[in-house]
Design an enzyme around this catalytic site. Structure first.
Site, PDB file in Angstrom:
ATOM      1  N   CYS A 381     -52.163  29.839 -20.860  1.00  0.00           N
ATOM      2  CA  CYS A 381     -51.017  29.999 -21.752  1.00  0.00           C
ATOM      3  C   CYS A 381     -50.456  31.424 -21.634  1.00  0.00           C
ATOM      4  O   CYS A 381     -49.768  31.736 -20.684  1.00  0.00           O
ATOM      5  CB  CYS A 381     -51.393  29.619 -23.178  1.00  0.00           C
ATOM      6  SG  CYS A 381     -49.966  29.114 -24.126  1.00  0.00           S
ATOM      7  N   HIS A 507     -53.359  24.534 -22.538  1.00  0.00           N
ATOM      8  CA  HIS A 507     -54.725  25.031 -22.781  1.00  0.00           C
ATOM      9  C   HIS A 507     -55.745  24.023 -22.264  1.00  0.00           C
ATOM     10  O   HIS A 507     -56.199  23.159 -23.027  1.00  0.00           O
ATOM     11  CB  HIS A 507     -54.950  25.242 -24.280  1.00  0.00           C
ATOM     12  CG  HIS A 507     -54.224  26.405 -24.849  1.00  0.00           C
ATOM     13  ND1 HIS A 507     -54.742  27.674 -24.847  1.00  0.00           N
ATOM     14  CD2 HIS A 507     -53.012  26.500 -25.427  1.00  0.00           C
ATOM     15  CE1 HIS A 507     -53.887  28.504 -25.408  1.00  0.00           C
ATOM     16  NE2 HIS A 507     -52.820  27.813 -25.776  1.00  0.00           N
ATOM     17  N   GLU A 509     -58.779  24.393 -21.744  1.00  0.00           N
ATOM     18  CA  GLU A 509     -60.109  24.564 -22.359  1.00  0.00           C
ATOM     19  C   GLU A 509     -60.356  23.558 -23.484  1.00  0.00           C
ATOM     20  O   GLU A 509     -61.501  23.219 -23.772  1.00  0.00           O
ATOM     21  CB  GLU A 509     -60.291  26.003 -22.872  1.00  0.00           C
ATOM     22  CG  GLU A 509     -59.446  26.426 -24.069  1.00  0.00           C
ATOM     23  CD  GLU A 509     -58.076  26.981 -23.711  1.00  0.00           C
ATOM     24  OE1 GLU A 509     -57.563  26.659 -22.621  1.00  0.00           O
ATOM     25  OE2 GLU A 509     -57.501  27.723 -24.537  1.00  0.00           O
TER      26      GLU A 509
HETATM   27  N1  GLN Z   1     -47.540  33.760 -27.284  1.00  0.00           N
HETATM   28  C1  GLN Z   1     -47.247  32.852 -26.223  1.00  0.00           C
HETATM   29  C2  GLN Z   1     -46.264  31.785 -26.639  1.00  0.00           C
HETATM   30  O1  GLN Z   1     -46.069  31.544 -27.799  1.00  0.00           O
HETATM   31  C3  GLN Z   1     -48.522  32.226 -25.695  1.00  0.00           C
HETATM   32  C4  GLN Z   1     -49.195  31.329 -26.680  1.00  0.00           C
HETATM   33  C5  GLN Z   1     -50.625  31.039 -26.354  1.00  0.00           C
HETATM   34  O2  GLN Z   1     -51.216  31.703 -25.513  1.00  0.00           O
HETATM   35  N2  GLN Z   1     -51.169  30.040 -26.992  1.00  0.00           N
HETATM   36  O3  GLN Z   1     -45.684  31.141 -25.792  1.00  0.00           O
END
Ligand code: GLN
Length: 551
Positions: A381, A507, A509
């Site tokens: 992400c 994500h 994970e």
């Molecule tokens: N802050 C970033 C976004 O909102 C990444 C979010 C995250 O890593 N879950 O896109």
């Protein structure tokens, strides 16, 4: 007839109720029962979405996009099932619903009270999840510690449920601390007091799990059995262990599965969790040892990254290697004069998810170091966004490239707010959340990992790769190996000329399980092992093995 097991905790917070619940669930699901798990969090937040992960631990995201307590992740990993938004609720969400009903006039002028209206809503949710899932057994974990101010409505609700469904269909399990004095004497008084508190609220536990640093002696067990009103065979030992995956096996060895089912009047076939035992065996006797740097905002191996830690471990299981984590505070990297030294003991770098501007420049330093030194890199992400920003700045000559989350004035907003996010003011439950399909490009590292053209992954973000820069980045050697089906969103980016540098906007994970390691984590760790072997073999052999793994 659905059976209900309730798990409470005594003496201290963080006693391991979540892992106990997940482990018991594992024992039952392994015997073929249809089990569902619920976690109640007594705090006032409506969900975990806007809670600080450093204080409260990771926010775990379900398939349907609920932002839940990290224990939901433990349940999914141990039981091998996918849960949904109904598996986690809070005092805040219960009250919101009751107050909304009151405003609609649903209570027809009644006085709305803690009992029965709040307790009814708690019970309704637990019953409903059992029905929706046609569960034979519903395990409900009540967060917090007996004696907390927020606790009584929940204990009252489960007390009422035991009356409604019959005591023979209900089981109360209490997890409590046995304190060990410096002279190695075990003390049971705090546990006795927490059970008294439960009894005052009308609940008599049937099973006690004693968290302890040393084995309990027979006489000690007899004493607690007598004083707490629990039959001796239902007093279990939860010895401290570093390997949480071993806990279901430890419980099984003490006969927990059999005794719980006996208590609930259910038939029980012999337990043989062969698959789980084989996995634990691999975990405890790895053939290799590897080390990966996790470069994030929070330095400690705190619960803020628990699913990442677990998924790395799963990637290790798939490759028969232990994976040690070196936690690196990203803020410490920007000023560091000697990066080779910082990363000298690791063969892979992972940058996890995160929010806000703090620590980003350090993550970019880590990404650059990984790219230039051909060290395997995995970005999750925010970690993917860092991969893109770093590549834009240093490989695509887009000076000052950034995410608008970090710098709203950047000349090259390669990561930008998604269109549908622009008008949103509320922070809670407003991100792009939950599962979305993603189409993979053939002959990429991502395709090689998944071995299938369409995948489904969980998201939690507001920002995305800015499509204006797609062709320029591609021309410089960035490959967008995963796209949304309409091709409007980049979901995976990888550096073509690199052994393994992959970033996912989702994500992965959250979907990794010990018995089913996530393909990207499996491949990342495989790349880490190759890097380690190349380092050991010396530079002259690099060229040969690198070409065999680079697309
Ligand atoms: N802050 C970033 C976004 O909102 C990444 C979010 C995250 O890593 N879950 O896109």
């Amino acid at each position: 007839m659905t059976k209900y097991i309730f798990v409470t905790g005594g003496v201290i917070s963080g006693i391991g109720k979540g892992i106990t619940t997940a482990s018991l669930g594992r024992l039952l699901i392994n015997r073929g029962f249809k089990v569902i798990v619920v976690k109640i969090d007594p705090y006032l937040n409506v969900d975990a979405g806007v809670m600080n992960p450093f204080q409260h631990g990771e926010v775990f995201v379900t398939h349907d996009g609920a932002e839940t307590d990290l224990d939901i992740g433990n349940y999914e990993r141990f039981l091998g099932i996918d849960l949904n938004q109904y598996s986690n609720f809070t005092t805040g969400s219960v009250y919101s619903e009751v107050i909304a009903k009151e405003r609609r006039g649903d209570y027809l002028g009644q006085t709305v009270q803690l009992i029965p209206h709040i307790t009814d809503e708690i019970k309704r949710r637990i019953y409903q999840i059992g029905k929706d899932n046609e569960a034979e057994i519903v395990i409900t974990e009540i967060g917090g510690t007996i004696g907390d101010f927020e606790m009584p409505p929940f204990v009252e609700a489960i007390r009422q449920m035991a009356v409604e469904v019959g005591r023979q269909n209900t089981m109360f399990l209490h997890v409590s601390l046995i304190y060990t004095l410096p002279n190695s004497e075990s003390k049971s008084k705090p546990t006795q007091h927490s059970i008294r508190k439960l009894q005052e609220l009308g609940v008599q536990p049937d099973l006690l799990l004693c968290r302890t640093s040393q084995s309990l002696e027979e006489a000690f067990r007899q004493k607690i059995a007598l004083l707490c009103g629990i039959s001796e065979e239902y007093i279990f030992e939860g010895l401290d262990t570093k390997c949480i995956d071993e806990i279901p096996l430890n419980f099984e060895r003490q006969g927990m599965g059999h005794l719980v089912l006996k208590r609930l009047g259910l038939e029980t076939s012999p337990p043989m969790d062969v698959e789980w035992a084989a996995m634990v065996e691999k975990l405890k006797n790895p053939k290799h040892n590897t080390r990966v740097a996790v470069v994030g905002k929070y330095t400690t191996g705190s619960d803020a990254y628990i699913s990442v830690q677990e998924a790395l471990k799963h990637g290790g299981i798939a490759n028969e290697t232990a994976v040690d984590i070196e936690w690196i505070d990203s803020e410490s990297l920007t000023e560091h004069p000697d990066l080779d030294n910082v990363f000298k003991d690791v063969d892979g770098i992972l940058v996890p998810g995160g929010f806000g501007y703090r620590g980003i420049e350090g993550m970019l330093v880590a990404a650059r170091h990984a790219r230039e030194n051909r060290i395997p890199y995995f970005g999750l992400c925010l970690g993917m966004q860092c991969l893109v920003i770093e590549f834009a700045r240093n490989a695509a000559n887009l000076k000052g490239a950034n995410s608008t989350e970090v710098d709203s004035e950047t000349p090259h907003p390669v990561i930008d707010l998604m269109l549908e996010q622009r008008a949103i003011a509320d922070l809670g439950a407003t991100m792009r959340l939950g599962i979305y399909p993603c189409v993979l490009k053939e002959k990429t590292k991502s395709y090689a990992a998944y071995q299938q053209p369409i995948i489904v992954e969980r998201h939690r973000h507001r920002y995305e790769l800015n499509n204006t820069y797609r062709s320029q980045l591609e021309a410089s050697g960035l490959c967008f190996s995963g796209l949304s089906p309409d091709e409007s969103l980049v979901e995976i980016a990888e550096v073509t000329d690199h052994p393994w540098m992959v970033g996912s906007q989702f994500h992965p994970e959250f979907q990794s399980k010990p018995l089913a390691p996530h393909p990207l984590f499996r491949e990342f760790i495989a790349a880490v092992l190759r890097h380690q072997q190349q380092r050991e073999e010396g530079p002259e052999k690099d060229a040969v093995s690198l070409t065999s793994v680079t697309f």
